[in-house]
Design an enzyme around this catalytic site. Structure first.
Site, short mmCIF file in Angstrom:
data_model
loop_
_atom_site.label_atom_id
_atom_site.label_comp_id
_atom_site.label_asym_id
_atom_site.label_seq_id
_atom_site.Cartn_x
_atom_site.Cartn_y
_atom_site.Cartn_z
CG HIS A 39 -5.15 3.93 0.43
ND1 HIS A 39 -4.67 2.66 0.29
CD2 HIS A 39 -6.35 3.96 -0.19
CE1 HIS A 39 -5.56 1.94 -0.40
NE2 HIS A 39 -6.59 2.71 -0.69
CB SER A 90 -9.19 0.91 -0.78
OG SER A 90 -8.40 1.04 -1.92
CG ASP A 98 -2.26 0.63 0.99
OD1 ASP A 98 -2.24 1.83 0.72
OD2 ASP A 98 -3.29 -0.05 1.07
#
Ligand code: NAG
Ligand code: NAG
Ligand code: NAG
Ligand code: NAG
Ligand code: NAG
Ligand code: NAG
Ligand code: NAG
Length: 728
Positions: A194, A519, A139
């Site tokens: 994220h 996600s 990620d």
């Protein structure tokens, strides 16, 4: 040039795409390419010198050293290099090369969600086993100081761990984050938010009283709070390159992670041997590691799913029963209700609504003004503005004007939830109309945008509009997505380097933020897969996947779509998945046969799988449907009667002596026959085979017929969707 990214529902990435797609590709300048060479060779020699000598052959007399960017040499074989088209062509022809493909920039695509899924805080855990599980998260890096990753109470690092903490500048690991590597920027630190969000959703600690400025308050936790995390930073705010993603897989597999979570997805599906996630996850699967991937945020259009390899568990995003609403109180006393995650409060202050046109400058047409792409300070400062698109929220980061609030018109279905950088909300077309007529009715329209409220959504779970849909165009016999999980309004830990709205003009920093996207759905399933692993250390990736799919809860489809193309087998259901009764296992050998039948030639399959004479028979496409997948799907020709026989084998993992009976959900337009209808098992791990024959008459094109098969022993219900797509 195609582009991948984090798969959060996020507009700024889409803006960036259009910029990149204008790139000039007409000149033969060297560009980053991946030369994929399959499995590691059995004999040990320096792969990197081999890579260099291959490069040297296509560089003629010039030095090739500088063009080699990375060698993959720990878990599979290949390299990334700067190549011209001509060099690329030459390399593609060389012995030992499976494929050569350009580096693509891939887009990166919870308080309540775990209880909603039926995995309460009090769930049964095996602490000593769970704390030996390592989840690899590929990620945007991780924020190591987050409470989710505090290592208080964690014992020594698991003995089998072979990774390192190489997090770069100002990055230290601990007993929770036991591995860190980066392939972009200068450290594994997450500057986007994220990666911290997804890692904490998969395996973050329990944290009481987590919230975003008081919103979504509750206990934040991952699916396996006792497990360890290894962070592989392959992405930054711009996206993630294929070369970096492959480096992350190469390392994660060799480091010894148990599950790989990748919340990334490309815009379109690529052949398996040119898709970095398909390649990386194949080699992971060959070593017993399951890869979980988000379906992508290309929905609700059909066939938007990005990675369709059968050895990956592909997750769509659905809603939970907690929803955010936001209200705007008008000067005439009326209230309009919309959506946003707005933690700002105006304490009763009524603010003037700016009347159009917002731009007094001549270049600012009324049309541009209505989407807020040009704001004149003298008109908008200190006022609330109305914008016709979501992009209006981005505007405040680069425009001159400084409105104090924004009301957006949302044209889509459902609601549009986003953390706002200033008081704002989205109104549906009809509510927006009411707002406009109020504005028309007075010279000085005013409004107060209230702080968001939480309401219960009894329609949940339904698949989010943005979640990418099937059918799978590349291999129609593999139903995708596989499963659905919460991916709307998920609260989880965040990076302190960005504001919770990710807008520069937002000066807040928050320990937690709320985001939506496949996600966010992906790490829920990675966490559950890791949880399942703690009960069944010996299960193959396909067995874990089968248990999750066959125990999934059936979901409702929206009126005008085929539900199975949105949620696959249904909503992930953790507790029944621990004891699924039967599993559909798939061996490496089975996948190899599938590649052969898909027409990958013997030489390629040999390189990919390190097996000689991998494809013994001529490819037979009609055998692909017999891959032992826990779902049944096929394309049939329109207006042509058909009879399709699927064969499957189940393994008994329930009770030693058990008898399962088949039930088929009737569909009047097809006939489904299961032979035999009864399966009797005398021992554990015993396998039994059966066939499912689906027949139908002349069906019109573009129709999709669905049914399902359930094997039940009275205790376990082992369900597989059946999807017949009538297509040219
Ligand atoms: C493996 O690749 C890395 C990174 O490119 C390189 O530093 C290393 O020397 C290589 N090792 C071998 C044995 O080829
Ligand atoms: C390391 O990063 C943290 C978080 O951004 C910051 O607070 C700290 O000052 C940094 N330390 C150094 C030495 O740069
Ligand atoms: C919980 O968090 C809120 C908001 O951050 C704070 O106001 C409150 O005092 C906290 N409550 C407890 C019991 O810690
Ligand atoms: C509303 O009140 C809160 C708490 O007193 C304060 O933090 C906030 O700044 C106020 N907002 C406005 C717009 O005055
Ligand atoms: C508001 O007035 C404008 C013109 O002044 C008109 O175009 C628009 O349709 C009106 N909107 C509503 C909802 O009445
Ligand atoms: C392919 O497999 C099908 C189904 O088993 C069989 O009927 C057919 O004869 C095979 N075709 C070839 C060319 O072997
Ligand atoms: C299963 O059946 C066999 C033979 O019918 C019997 O010997 C065995 O004890 C049974 N096992 C259980 C757990 O009931």
């Amino acid at each position: 040039m195609a582009r991948y990214s984090f798969i959060v529902f996020c507009v700024s990435f889409i803006l960036a795409c259009t910029r990149l797609s204008k790139c000039d590709t007409s000149h033969d300048n060297p560009k980053l390419h991946i030369v994929y060479m399959g499995s590691l060779p059995k004999t040990q020699y320096s792969l990197t010198s081999n890579h260099l000598s291959m490069l040297q052959q296509v560089f003629n007399d010039n030095d090739a050293t500088n063009s080699l960017i990375h060698s993959y040499n720990r878990s599979f074989n290949g390299f990334a290099a700067m190549l011209t088209n001509q060099q690329k062509e030459k390399l593609s022809q060389m012995e030992g090369v499976v494929s050569v493909f350009p580096n693509r920039i891939i887009q990166l695509q919870t308080t309540r969600s775990w209880d909603f899924l039926g995995l309460p805080k009090s769930v049964k855990r095996s602490p000593s086993i769970e704390s030996d599980v390592v989840v690899g998260v590929i990620d945007s890096g991780i924020w190591p100081e987050s409470d989710s990753f505090n290592d208080q109470g964690f014992g020594p690092i698991p003995k089998n761990w072979k990774g390192v903490c190489a997090g770069g500048t100002n990055f230290t690991c601990n007993k929770k984050i036991i591995g860190a590597r980066y392939y972009t920027d200068k450290s594994a630190r997450d500057l986007d938010g994220h990666g911290t969000h997804t890692a904490s959703t998969t395996a973050g600690n329990y944290i009481d009283n987590a919230s975003l400025d008081g919103l979504a308050q509750g206990t934040a936790r991952g699916g396996v709070p006792l497990a360890r995390i290894a962070a592989y930073k392959a992405c930054n705010e711009v996206g993630c390159g294929s070369a970096a993603i492959l480096s992350a897989f190469d390392d994660a597999i060799a480091d010894g992670v148990n599950i790989i979570s990748v919340s990334l997805g490309g815009p379109t599906e690529q052949p398996f041997d040119q898709d970095p996630i398909a390649i990386g996850s194949f080699h992971a699967m060959a070593r017993g590691i399951l890869t979980v991937n988000g379906a992508g945020n290309g929905g609700p259009r059909p066939s938007t799913i990005s990675c369709v390899a059968p050895w990956i568990l592909t997750v769509g995003a659905s809603t939970i029963d907690r929803r955010f609403i936001d209200k705007v109180l008008l000067g005439n006393g009326k209230t309009l209700t919309g959506s946003s995650i707005n933690s700002f409060t105006l304490n009763g202050t009524q603010i003037l609504i700016a009347k159009k046109n917002y731009g007094s400058k001549s270049e600012c047409s009324e049309q541009r003004s209505s989407v807020c792409s040009c704001l004149d300070s003298s008109v908008v400062d200190g006022k609330i503005i109305l914008c016709d698109t979501f992009d209006g929220i981005d505007v405040i980061d680069y425009d001159q004007g400084h409105p104090i609030g924004i009301i957006i018109q949302y044209h889509g279905k459902g609601s549009l939830d986003f953390v706002t950088p200033l008081p704002s909300l989205a109104l549906s077309e009809s509510e927006f109309k009411l707002l406009n007529s109020y504005i028309n009715s007075t010279d000085n329209p005013t409004a107060e945008i209230l702080k968001s409220e939480i309401v219960t959504d009894n329609n949940a779970p339904i698949v989010a509009d943005f979640s990418s849909r099937g059918p799978n165009k590349l291999v129609p016999e593999i139903l995708k997505p596989d499963i659905s999980a919460p991916g709307v309004d998920i609260l989880a830990s965040f990076s302190q380097a960005v504001s919770p709205s990710r807008k520069k003009s937002d000066k807040r920093s928050a320990k937690y933020s709320i985001i939506s996207g496949t996600s966010m759905a992906c790490p829920h399933v990675s966490g559950i897969a890791a949880y399942l692993k703690t009960f069944h250390l010996d299960w193959s990736p396909a067995a874990i996947k089968s248990a999750l799919m066959t125990s999934a809860k059936p979901m409702k489809a929206s009126k005008d779509e085929i539900g199975e193309y949105a949620y696959g087998s249904g909503q992930v259901n953790p507790i029944p998945a621990i004891d699924p009764g039967l599993i559909y296992d798939i061996s490496l050998e089975d996948y190899i046969q599938m590649l052969c039948n898909l027409g990958y030639d013997n030489e390629k399959v040999k390189l990919i799988t390190a097996k000689n004479n991998a494809c013994s028979d001529a490819p037979n496409r009609s055998l692909v449907k017999n891959l032992n997948y826990p779902a049944l799907a096929i394309d049939v020709k329109p207006m042509t009667p058909f009879t399709i026989e699927f064969s499957r084998t189940v393994t008994n993992v329930g009770l030693e002596n058990s008898t399962y009976k088949a039930t088929v959900l009737p569909n009047p337009r097809i006939k489904v026959v299961v032979v035999p209808e009864i399966l009797s098992f005398k021992s554990l791990h015993e396998k039994q085979s059966f066939s499912v024959t689906v027949s139908g008459d002349k069906l019109p094109t573009s129709s999709v017929l669905t049914s399902s098969l359930v094997w039940s022993d009275g205790t376990h219900n082992v369900r597989s969707p059946i999807v017949i797509n009538v297509s040219n």
